[in-house]
Design a protein around this motif. Sequence first.
Motif, PDB file in Angstrom:
ATOM      1  N   LYS A 455      33.293  45.057  24.731  1.00 14.60           N
ATOM      2  CA  LYS A 455      33.890  44.565  25.970  1.00 14.60           C
ATOM      3  C   LYS A 455      35.399  44.398  25.804  1.00 14.60           C
ATOM      4  O   LYS A 455      35.873  43.822  24.822  1.00 14.60           O
ATOM      5  CB  LYS A 455      33.257  43.235  26.370  1.00 14.60           C
ATOM      6  N   GLN A 457      39.032  42.944  26.227  1.00 13.28           N
ATOM      7  CA  GLN A 457      39.495  41.555  26.257  1.00 13.28           C
ATOM      8  C   GLN A 457      39.847  41.118  27.672  1.00 13.28           C
ATOM      9  O   GLN A 457      40.385  41.899  28.455  1.00 13.28           O
ATOM     10  CB  GLN A 457      40.712  41.410  25.333  1.00 13.28           C
ATOM     11  N   ASN A 458      39.509  39.863  27.994  1.00 10.49           N
ATOM     12  CA  ASN A 458      39.907  39.295  29.276  1.00 10.49           C
ATOM     13  C   ASN A 458      41.427  39.191  29.312  1.00 10.49           C
ATOM     14  O   ASN A 458      42.025  38.407  28.572  1.00 10.49           O
ATOM     15  CB  ASN A 458      39.270  37.917  29.462  1.00 10.49           C
ATOM     16  N   TRP A 460      43.499  38.444  31.891  1.00  7.78           N
ATOM     17  CA  TRP A 460      44.102  37.741  33.031  1.00  7.78           C
ATOM     18  C   TRP A 460      45.276  36.869  32.610  1.00  7.78           C
ATOM     19  O   TRP A 460      46.288  36.793  33.314  1.00  7.78           O
ATOM     20  CB  TRP A 460      43.037  36.904  33.743  1.00  7.78           C
ATOM     21  N   HIS A 514      29.801  43.148  33.854  1.00 11.29           N
ATOM     22  CA  HIS A 514      30.805  42.314  33.172  1.00 11.29           C
ATOM     23  C   HIS A 514      31.953  43.181  32.647  1.00 11.29           C
ATOM     24  O   HIS A 514      33.139  42.847  32.816  1.00 11.29           O
ATOM     25  CB  HIS A 514      30.143  41.553  32.015  1.00 11.29           C
ATOM     26  N   THR A 517      34.075  44.247  35.475  1.00  5.41           N
ATOM     27  CA  THR A 517      34.934  43.158  35.940  1.00  5.41           C
ATOM     28  C   THR A 517      36.137  42.971  35.020  1.00  5.41           C
ATOM     29  O   THR A 517      37.265  42.753  35.482  1.00  5.41           O
ATOM     30  CB  THR A 517      34.122  41.848  36.021  1.00  5.41           C
ATOM     31  N   LEU A 518      35.911  43.067  33.705  1.00  2.00           N
ATOM     32  CA  LEU A 518      37.009  42.914  32.757  1.00  2.00           C
ATOM     33  C   LEU A 518      38.047  44.022  32.919  1.00  2.00           C
ATOM     34  O   LEU A 518      39.259  43.778  32.841  1.00  2.00           O
ATOM     35  CB  LEU A 518      36.461  42.910  31.324  1.00  2.00           C
ATOM     36  N   THR A 521      39.963  43.384  36.061  1.00  2.00           N
ATOM     37  CA  THR A 521      40.907  42.286  35.814  1.00  2.00           C
ATOM     38  C   THR A 521      42.165  42.807  35.134  1.00  2.00           C
ATOM     39  O   THR A 521      43.293  42.464  35.517  1.00  2.00           O
ATOM     40  CB  THR A 521      40.237  41.216  34.934  1.00  2.00           C
ATOM     41  N   ARG A 525      45.811  42.830  37.100  1.00  2.00           N
ATOM     42  CA  ARG A 525      46.858  41.939  36.566  1.00  2.00           C
ATOM     43  C   ARG A 525      48.043  42.711  35.999  1.00  2.00           C
ATOM     44  O   ARG A 525      49.209  42.330  36.224  1.00  2.00           O
ATOM     45  CB  ARG A 525      46.251  41.058  35.470  1.00  2.00           C
ATOM     46  N   MET A 634      38.422  34.036  36.085  1.00  2.00           N
ATOM     47  CA  MET A 634      38.830  34.589  34.792  1.00  2.00           C
ATOM     48  C   MET A 634      39.761  33.678  34.002  1.00  2.00           C
ATOM     49  O   MET A 634      40.043  33.939  32.829  1.00  2.00           O
ATOM     50  CB  MET A 634      39.519  35.945  34.995  1.00  2.00           C
ATOM     51  N   LYS A 636      41.147  30.671  31.714  1.00  2.00           N
ATOM     52  CA  LYS A 636      40.515  29.920  30.624  1.00  2.00           C
ATOM     53  C   LYS A 636      40.393  28.443  30.950  1.00  2.00           C
ATOM     54  O   LYS A 636      39.489  27.757  30.469  1.00  2.00           O
ATOM     55  CB  LYS A 636      41.326  30.101  29.345  1.00  2.00           C
TER      56      LYS A 636
END
Length: 657
Positions: A455, A457-458, A460, A514, A517-518, A521, A525, A634, A636
């Motif tokens: 996955k 990395q997030n 945001w 998921h 979505t990542l 994101t 961004r 998203m 933290k």
Amino acid sequence: MSQKQYDESSFRVLKGLEPVRERPGMYTRTDSPCHMVQEVIDNAADEALAGFAKNIHVAMFRDGSVAVTDDGRGIPVGLHPVEGLPVVVLAYTVLHAGGKFDKKSGNSAYAFSGGLHGVGVAVTTALSQRVEVEVRREGRVHQIAFVDGGRQIGELVDAGTCGKQTGTRVRVWPDGKYFDSPRVPLAEIERLLRSKAVLLPGVKVALDVEQADGSMARQEWRYVDGLAGYLREMTAGAEALAPLYTGEAYAGADEDYAQGEGAAWCFGWFDGVQLSESYVNLIPTVAGGTHESGLRAGVFDAVKSFIEHHSLLPKGVKIQQDDVCGKMSFVLSARVLDPQFQGQVKEKLNSREAVKLVSSMLTHPFEAWLNQNVEHGKAIAELAIKQAQSRLKDAQKVEKKKSSGVAVLPGKLSDCESENIAENELYLVEGDSAGGSAKMARDRETQAILPLRGKVQNAWEIDPNRLFANAEIHDISVAIGVDPHTADAPDSVLANLRYGKLIIMADADVDGSHIQTLLLTLLLRHFPRLIARGHVFIALPPLYRVDVPAQGKKRPARRFYALDEKELATFRDRLLKEGYKPEQLEVGRFKGLGEMRADQLKETAMDRATRRVLPVTVDIDANSQTNALFNLLMGKGEASGRRAWMEAKGNLVEADL
């Protein structure tokens, strides 16, 4: 602040024609009543297509009503053996009722018709102030009226004898409250009737329009040369760059398709004029579809084979489909036994088998014609080669713009061969195993594959200066040729873009959603201009596969793909109505993209003619709300806010756990 009551009484069940009146846009166009009148015209055309009607007459009156008359068999007026109501009443007041369903059992009234959505002329009743139907059948005249959107059903009256005359006359008064404009547009009706005349040789099509003094102005359409005459008329005055090619082919009793399936076509190349019109069982498909894809594929294969056979291709030049078909004008009329359309308005054909049906019928006859008319064949080949050379020159110009500061492309990127940015596509694929299937399924000329491990990395809240510390994000940025930027950056940040489409392809499950979505994101961004300029798409691979056994020679084995449980249930219901038993249907569930064979992945998610791909857009007016929602989901430091949001909204989620 008072809250609205939510209990058992809050539920409302829409019955009869109520769903149509409640949400007309789900069933028909609401800009004008044209489509609901077209449903009546299509019924008359189906009678002509089946060989029972020789005349179709439409009259438009000053009060806004429209009458459609044919000399077909006449709608049955007797009682239905199961429902106990006259069949004419069922046809005009019950959704999913008609004479076009039982094709496999032999009980259908039509071998070929404009589709099996099952709403048809009942929508016309639902959205009309009044509908009058007169049926001439078996020597008697029968009349009935439906008033106030079908809420009031008149008595079926025997109005006397009619000798040997047969047919149906329907007069419709559209209800203006359901449409932006209450008037049926004359130009659209003229265009529709003219096309029926082209596609129904031997059938007289006429239109009467009531004038201010009460007289009727008449137009009639007949095309001696059929499709060719129509195409010549529509391109009159334009210089023909290559001669017209006209033909038709239909399946026989012992072929892979149902008897009678096939197509008629006429196409050519003209200077400064391009026309593309297609029909399925006489229904105009203004948004095209798989039958048009089959036509282009057949023409391209034939021309490419001719060019190779005569060694006409200059060194270093590769011919693509758009080089051959990009400036081609055509009229296509396909016959498909069981057409599947996109939506009730039937503007686009979705039947995957139509690609192979049309291309297989066209390729060999057209290739033979090219080789029998070498001079004409070379003229068409020359047009395609010039277009390919022009495309390559444009690509070289783009390459010069991006030649400075070129980064080393990721080693795991399987790049495409074409340098035409507008045509090129990059698939971001979840997992190495899925990436391997995608590499085998892709079109090497225009499709590139970048497999992603795990996955992403997030991103945001990642500082833009720290983005490239993540290897996956670094590889995505280098592969697409675009550096991270802000939403207010100029379009020049996309100057080195290497692909016209960036397509996210993940498994059709929760983990896949998921990952999707990542990635969205990250793009929203740090690469927002990609989304703003329409470069980002989402592939929709299926979750289920349904294998259907053959039913005799006329119905070969079939395979369907379903996105989710809801679509799977729709396919099951349809196949059970066709006469299959539940145990005959073999349903398989894909665990992920890596489990799909390359041909399955190509058909469902990568082949431009049959894949399902959704564009990603952002509403500019709702930009602040979009950012606020992403920050909630998203961010933290938003754990408590997410918990409250899920407690409030969690019941709305449809998740396959």
